[in-house]
Design an enzyme around this catalytic site. Structure first.
Site, PDB file in Angstrom:
ATOM      1  N   ALA A  14       0.772  -1.169   0.170  1.00 38.93           N
ATOM      2  CA  ALA A  14      -0.062   0.111  -0.115  1.00 38.93           C
ATOM      3  C   ALA A  14       1.120   1.307   0.197  1.00 38.93           C
ATOM      4  CB  ALA A  14      -1.143  -0.098   1.266  1.00 38.93           C
ATOM      5  N   SER A  15       2.273   1.298   0.201  1.00 35.10           N
ATOM      6  CA  SER A  15       3.114   2.241   0.310  1.00 35.10           C
ATOM      7  C   SER A  15       3.474   2.832  -0.899  1.00 35.10           C
ATOM      8  CB  SER A  15       4.308   1.630   0.946  1.00 35.10           C
ATOM      9  OG  SER A  15       5.373   2.795   0.847  1.00 35.10           O
ATOM     10  N   THR A  16       3.416   4.171  -1.247  1.00 33.65           N
ATOM     11  CA  THR A  16       3.721   4.889  -2.510  1.00 33.65           C
ATOM     12  C   THR A  16       5.181   4.803  -2.921  1.00 33.65           C
ATOM     13  OG1 THR A  16       3.475   6.699  -1.285  1.00 33.65           O
ATOM     14  CG2 THR A  16       1.838   6.318  -2.717  1.00 33.65           C
TER      15      THR A  16
END
Length: 208
Positions: A14-16
């Site tokens: 989920a981490s950009t």
């Protein structure tokens, strides 16, 4: 032949900024002669331990607006496709992460990780549903349904929980995080090159 240095890459789907690191780390590590160890984990429990109920980019709107602009700039600089923001952020990454935990030592892990991130941030697709993850695996000529089944078995679930505890015990607070064999921690996509240099013994790389 002696084993080369190893670098652990702790990432959350989920981490950009994990996306930016994941799309280039394998090639950079190979060029540097560094063995890459893929360490998928979930940031939710880590954030909860800090008292956060969501991503800090949601909790602090100004920070979130800047992040998406910065992500677009960095993607362009790195030659990645234009960023397409998913409808839901952060996405539920459990299904994708379980598959990554199950396949962390498999030769396809890098290709799989990049495929998930590409679907999420270059095409704005959902990665939350097991069916979506299965389709991505099928597209890599892997057996999606079989891997989804295997990743939902108790050994994988237990392993993921253990990884979460390990992350907290080793002082991780965000993603991406890079850990060298001597325990040096580098946080953030912009520290990837320093982490690789440190792993290769260039101790001044992290002291500039």
């Amino acid at each position: 032949m002696p084993r080369g240095p190893t670098l652990e890459f702790w990432f959350e789907f989920a981490s950009t900024y994990s996306y930016l690191a994941a799309m280039r780390i394998e090639a950079l590590a190979e060029a540097a002669g560094v063995t890459l160890r893929w360490r998928p984990f979930l940031l939710g429990p880590v954030f909860a331990a800090q008292g956060w109920t969501s991503s800090p980019f949601n909790l602090y709107p100004a920070k979130g607006r800047h992040m998406w602009r910065d992500l677009a700039r960095e993607a362009a600089r790195l030659g990645l496709p234009p960023v397409v923001r998913p409808e839901s952020f952060p996405q539920n990454s459990l299904a994708a992460t379980r598959v990554a935990v199950h396949g962390a030592e498999e030769p396809w892990i890098g290709t799989y990780v990049r495929a998930v991130y590409d679907a999420e941030f270059a095409r704005g697709q959902s990665i939350a549903e097991p069916a979506a993850v299965s389709n991505l695996l099928n597209g890599l000529d892997l057996d999606g349904p079989a891997l989804i089944r295997a990743s939902t078995q108790e050994p994988v679930k237990s392993r993921l929980r253990s990884i979460g505890e390990e992350a907290k015990s080793r002082g991780l607070f965000g993603a991406p995080t890079f850990l060298t064999e001597d325990g040096e921690l580098f946080w953030g996509n912009d520290r990837l090159e320093q982490a690789l240099a440190w792993a290769m013994g260039e101790r001044s790389a992290g002291m500039r």
